[in-house]
Design a protein around this motif. Structure first.
Motif, PDB file in Angstrom:
ATOM      1  N   ASP A 258      -5.812   4.086   2.505  1.00 43.65           N
ATOM      2  CA  ASP A 258      -4.834   3.201   1.873  1.00 43.65           C
ATOM      3  C   ASP A 258      -4.666   1.923   2.689  1.00 43.65           C
ATOM      4  OD1 ASP A 258      -4.485   5.095  -0.061  1.00 43.65           O
ATOM      5  OD2 ASP A 258      -2.524   5.776   0.633  1.00 43.65           O
TER       6      ASP A 258
ATOM      7  N   ILE B  44      -0.859  -0.693  -4.742  1.00 41.79           N
ATOM      8  CA  ILE B  44      -1.881   0.345  -4.701  1.00 41.79           C
ATOM      9  C   ILE B  44      -1.651   1.322  -5.855  1.00 41.79           C
ATOM     10  CG2 ILE B  44      -0.661   1.973  -3.170  1.00 41.79           C
ATOM     11  CD1 ILE B  44      -3.440   2.337  -1.752  1.00 41.79           C
TER      12      ILE B  44
ATOM     13  N   SER C  57       0.811  -1.216   0.000  1.00 41.15           N
ATOM     14  CA  SER C  57       0.000   0.000   0.000  1.00 41.15           C
ATOM     15  C   SER C  57       0.842   1.263   0.000  1.00 41.15           C
ATOM     16  CB  SER C  57      -0.961   0.004   1.194  1.00 41.15           C
ATOM     17  OG  SER C  57      -0.255  -0.109   2.414  1.00 41.15           O
TER      18      SER C  57
ATOM     19  N   SER D  97       2.460   4.032  -2.144  1.00 35.99           N
ATOM     20  CA  SER D  97       2.178   4.525  -3.500  1.00 35.99           C
ATOM     21  C   SER D  97       3.422   4.620  -4.370  1.00 35.99           C
ATOM     22  CB  SER D  97       1.490   5.895  -3.426  1.00 35.99           C
ATOM     23  OG  SER D  97       2.330   6.826  -2.749  1.00 35.99           O
TER      24      SER D  97
END
Length: 433
Positions: free
Chosen positions: A254, A217, A195, A197
């Motif tokens: 997230d 993600i 998760s 980015s």
């Protein structure tokens, strides 16, 4: 005659003395004792690592699975007030007696192996999960990943949350190196969820090299905010009209998306409905992560102890808004990035009440003061302890102000303990029947 301790407190004192180092990474010791204990879990294991967000992700997994009707064993660290916080079954802390029994079993089987405090606790928790006949285990990595005691147990699905610089003495000062350590919890042929980015290349490369099914993600799953709700999208399509998690902060979406993705990957063994997800998100609890204690003034408890977490705290303070002033109660450990934390939060603080922390890793208040000097912060008061810092902040704050307590688990724990003792003192006595 070497008698076994009779109480949980006595056991904790013993295992603290057992190994000369508080932290000693490596799987050889824990692996040997795991084998002697015949610890081969027959339930799915979800392992969660990362720099920040792993505890919140564990809490959401635990809550969703619990509301789906599963008997969930959850192992996290560190604790605030009671060791029992680390080991939960069915969303309840285990009592002292089973923990004492588990420590006794680990002690009998370890022989001459000098386990660390965390290794001892990890083996005891998994032994209890087997004894309790749980349906699924959610395990939080303590430090790093590759050489952490939790990694002695193979994950059916592994999650790595946000990766940033922390624990540089053990993991290195480079985000790529740290990312490689975190990726050590991935397993060949099994789903791996990230998760972050912008994941480190080493993490991506490791997942590819071992044949883990990496889901990232923003590429394979993600979040779309829709007013008061949000949409999850992932490999099996969207989940619409989801409530925002009960945990505060934009970063929690997230974390929630990573938890949902992991459950999607394990859907054949652990099916959950969209209503289970909704209820789990609404009812999730995780103390000390932008936890707002209601009242006038409100008190915010946040364990933020590295620059990445401090930036999240700063964003949450900005989103929360405040009509008055913000007073900081601040103390950190010396092996943390004090300057980075101060720089991130400084724009949102009106006055700092700073204190030292005891123990070999504690930072003296004067060292913290030098970090404030470096950031050109003059509005500060040195205090003899965290409790004294909190008392002075309370004396200064009006009902339109707020108090933010942050910098370390120890900092938050000191104020939590004070608040709990005050609540206990105010509680009416129950008349015996």
């Amino acid at each position: 005659m070497n008698l076994e301790p009779a109480s949980l407190g006595q056991w904790l004192e013993r295992i603290e003395r057992l190994h000369p180092q508080t932290i000693a990474l490596g799987l050889e010791r824990v692996g040997r004792v795991k084998e002697r204990l015949c610890l081969e879990p027959n339930f799915p294991v979800i392992t969660v690592g990362g720099t920040n967000g792993k505890g919140s992700t564990c809490a959401m997994l635990e809550s969703i699975l619990h509301h789906a009707g599963y008997r969930v064993g959850c192992y996290t660290s560190p604790h605030f007030l009671r060791y029992n916080e680390r080991v939960r079954v069915g969303c309840l802390e285990l009592a002292d007696a089973p923990l004492v029994r588990a420590f006794g079993e680990v002690e009998r089987m370890r022989g001459d192996v000098a386990l660390t405090y965390f290794e001892y606790g990890t083996l005891a928790a998994l032994w209890l999960f087997v004894e309790e006949r749980i349906d699924v285990a959610v395990l939080e990595v303590g430090l790093g990943g590759r050489l952490d005691a939790v990694n002695a147990f193979d994950a059916d699905c592994a999650i790595v949350t946000a990766v940033d610089i922390d624990h540089i003495d053990y993991l290195g000062a480079d985000r790529e190196v740290i990312g490689g350590e975190k990726a050590g919890i991935f397993r060949t042929g099994r789903p791996a969820v990230c998760s972050d980015s912008s994941p480190p290349e080493r993490l991506i490369r490791h997942a590819t090299n071992i044949g883990a099914g990496l889901l990232r993600i923003g590429r394979d799953f993600g979040v779309k905010v829709q007013g008061k709700h949000w949409q999850y999208w992932g490999p099996r399509g969207p989940r619409n009209a989801l409530p925002h998690p009960a945990l505060r902060g934009a970063c929690q979406l997230d974390n929630a998306a990573a938890a949902i993705t992991a459950l999607e990957c394990l859907r054949e063994r652990l099916p959950v409905t969209v209503n289970d997800i909704r209820q789990g998100l609404l009812r999730v609890e995780r103390p000390g992560r932008f936890q707002v204690i209601p009242g006038r003034p409100p008190v915010i408890l946040d364990v933020a102890h590295n620059a990445h977490a401090a930036r999240a705290l700063a964003a949450n303070l900005a989103d929360m808004g405040c009509a008055g002033r913000t007073y900081a109660v601040f103390a950190m450990l010396r092996d943390k990035d004090v300057a980075g934390v101060v720089a991130a939060v400084a724009p949102h603080i009106s006055h700092w009440y700073i204190a030292g922390l005891p123990g070999p890793r504690g930072t003296d208040a004067r060292d913290l003061e030098r970090a404030l000097d470096g950031a050109d912060i003059a509005a500060r008061t040195l205090c003899p302890s965290v409790v004294d810092a909190y008392a002075q902040a309370c004396d200064m704050a009006t009902e339109n102000d707020r108090i933010a307590v942050f910098g370390s688990f120890y900092t938050v724990a000191a104020v939590m303990d004070l608040l709990e003792r005050r609540r206990a003192a105010r509680a009416p006595e129950v008349e015996p029947r």
